[in-house]
Write an enzyme that holds these catalytic residues in place. Structure first.
Site, mmCIF file in Angstrom:
data_model
loop_
_atom_site.group_PDB
_atom_site.id
_atom_site.type_symbol
_atom_site.label_atom_id
_atom_site.label_comp_id
_atom_site.label_asym_id
_atom_site.label_seq_id
_atom_site.Cartn_x
_atom_site.Cartn_y
_atom_site.Cartn_z
ATOM 1 N NE ARG A 268 60.631 85.612 82.351
ATOM 2 C CZ ARG A 268 60.419 84.631 81.460
ATOM 3 N NH1 ARG A 268 61.427 84.115 80.801
ATOM 4 N NH2 ARG A 268 59.195 84.203 81.225
ATOM 5 N NE ARG A 304 62.453 81.691 78.354
ATOM 6 C CZ ARG A 304 62.808 82.736 77.655
ATOM 7 N NH1 ARG A 304 63.999 82.795 77.092
ATOM 8 N NH2 ARG A 304 61.999 83.762 77.525
ATOM 9 C CB CYS A 334 64.680 64.320 64.644
ATOM 10 S SG CYS A 334 66.193 63.371 64.669
ATOM 11 C CE1 TYR A 362 58.787 79.762 84.293
ATOM 12 C CE2 TYR A 362 59.994 81.810 83.992
ATOM 13 C CZ TYR A 362 58.991 81.095 84.603
ATOM 14 O OH TYR A 362 58.185 81.702 85.527
HETATM 15 C C1 LIG Z 1 54.827 81.732 86.384
HETATM 16 C C2 LIG Z 1 54.148 82.423 87.485
HETATM 17 C C3 LIG Z 1 54.859 83.315 88.299
HETATM 18 C C4 LIG Z 1 56.290 83.701 88.036
HETATM 19 O O1 LIG Z 1 56.388 84.575 86.955
HETATM 20 P P1 LIG Z 1 57.793 85.233 86.550
HETATM 21 O O2 LIG Z 1 57.499 86.012 85.347
HETATM 22 O O3 LIG Z 1 58.745 84.105 86.294
HETATM 23 O O4 LIG Z 1 58.239 86.091 87.681
HETATM 24 C C5 LIG Z 1 54.192 83.859 89.379
HETATM 25 N N1 LIG Z 1 52.902 83.553 89.653
HETATM 26 C C6 LIG Z 1 52.199 82.697 88.885
HETATM 27 C C7 LIG Z 1 50.793 82.409 89.223
HETATM 28 C C8 LIG Z 1 52.789 82.110 87.781
HETATM 29 O O5 LIG Z 1 52.082 81.279 87.016
#
Ligand SMILES: *Cc1c(COP(=O)(O)O)cnc(C)c1O
Length: 406
Positions: A268, A304, A334, A362
């Site tokens: 993220r 989200r 819908c 995301y």
């Molecule tokens: C989703 C995920 C991440 C990334 O997380 P962020 O909050 O987007 O940085 C890293 N490692 C694993 C195992 C994940 O499932």
């Protein structure tokens, strides 16, 4: 003033590429990646971009160019990494339900390691490796049982979550892994959740993991890397911006010249605020109790808000003389859950372009064809140049895999 991505106005981007449209700034991707490199410089970590946050090939390619490794959760994501020129040797395979075919693909590709989440998964990887005459590098995902204090759907480090192996069972699980002939134990990992604003739980998880590393070492199980999982949260609304440097300093302090390589898996925070979703206002509807701004993007483009009640800042791309109203900003899907924002003050007229902020992570990667809506196009901007990095899906493409009769 017209809102811009780097040197291009959103208005000209929407005119050229249509809406809904995801727009990413390459400079913002670079800056976010370099922020991790700078903050953690003394530890020289392997940064493995979590592909699921935004899996567009051009985004993956850019991070590969910057020297990133990758965190993947499916064979499909591995194929993306390879197609984008990513290095399998710097790629970590996470996730609770890896299939035999995915494990085989990853072993043949030479991934850095499998982050393993259960004993049956250890058996499966051992068997697939044996059949290929290979040794599989593995790390165990340990659940440190700390509360990430984030949304329950993106909190993963508690005992009640489906992820990881319990701390109390960790040592036995490592011994079991050591007993399997086609596994090589290389590391340990944890990932307690996403969108963390308070970073104390991350440091606490790191401390707990390091205690376990010492215990394992005493038991004769030496590790080569320590993977602390996902990155810090981002500012969507009025959150306090997480202090990446403070987190890095806290990790450096507890890592205290350990020999193990540090691995991080941010998603993220590398892409979230590098992207926006552009959407056109179709109608303004005055309901009996509420006003609705009906736009051409929907929950299938940005899930989200529906999934996590997430907040995204939304602005008019151009100055307007429309009077601000309090409205729900909704799509054409819908579902009552199809909203981008609720009870939001917004000034807009039909035909106006809205900029939905923080849509780099995301968003496109969670997009679907619900309501047989074609997935939106994606554009990568650098300076005054814009490149279409995913063209808009067509109706023909959506129908192509289906047959009408038995
Ligand atoms: C989703 C995920 C991440 C990334 O997380 P962020 O909050 O987007 O940085 C890293 N490692 C694993 C195992 C994940 O499932």
């Amino acid at each position: 003033m017209s809102l811009k991505c780097e040197q291009l106005t959103y208005t000209e981007l929407a005119a050229q590429f249509g809406t809904p449209l995801y727009v990413y700034s390459r400079a913002a991707l670079d800056e976010a990646f370099k922020a991790y490199q700078t903050a953690f410089a003394t530890l020289n970590p392997l940064i493995c971009y979590a592909v699921k946050a935004n899996s567009n090939l051009s985004v993956i390619r850019r991070f590969a160019e910057l020297g990133s490794g990758f965190d993947i959760v499916s064979g499909g994501e591995l194929a993306r990494v390879l197609a984008a020129g990513g290095d399998a040797g710097k790629t970590i395979f996470s996730g609770v339900g890896k299939s035999e075919a995915e494990i085989e693909f990853a072993l043949k590709s030479g991934v850095k390691c499998f982050n393993v989440e259960s004993l049956p998964e250890l058996d499966r990887i051992n068997q697939v490796a044996a059949a290929l005459g290979k040794q599989a590098p593995i790390s165990l995902r340990i659940n440190p049982d700390v509360d990430a204090k984030t949304h329950p759907y993106i909190s993963t480090g508690l005992k009640a979550n489906k992820f990881g192996i319990a701390m109390s069972e960790a040592e036995a699980a490592y011994r079991y892994a050591a007993s399997l002939p086609h596994l090589n134990i290389t590391g340990i990992d944890c990932h307690i959740g996403s969108q963390l604003i308070d970073l104390a739980p991350l440091t606490e998880a790191c401390e707990r993991i390091l205690l376990l590393v010492d215990k394992l070492e005493a038991a004769g199980i030496a590790l080569q890397h320590i993977d602390l999982g996902g990155g810090v949260g981002i500012v969507y609304h009025n959150e306090q911006k997480p202090d990446l440097q403070a987190y890095a300093d806290a990790v450096a302090k507890v890592m205290d010249k350990r020999p193990q390589q540090l691995v991080l898996e941010p998603g993220r925070s590398l892409v979230g605020n590098a992207g926006a979703l552009l959407t056109r206002v179709e109608f303004i509807k005055q309901g009996e109790e509420k006003h609705f701004v009906i736009v051409d993007a929907a929950m299938n483009d940005l899930m989200r808000p529906a999934l996590y009640q997430a907040y995204h800042h939304i602005e008019n791309a151009e100055p307007t003389d429309a009077a601000p109203i309090l409205a729900d900003i909704v799509g054409p899907v819908c579902e009552t859950g199809d909203f981008l924002a609720q009870n939001r003050k917004i000034a807009a007229k039909p035909g106006d372009l809205l900029v939905v902020r923080s849509a780099g992570a995301y968003a496109s990667s969670m997009a679907s064809n619900y309501n047989t809506r074609a997935r939106a196009a994606e554009v990568l901007v650098s300076g005054s140049k814009a490149k279409l990095v995913r063209r808009r899906e067509t109706i023909e493409e959506m129908l192509a895999n289906e047959t009408e009769c038995l």
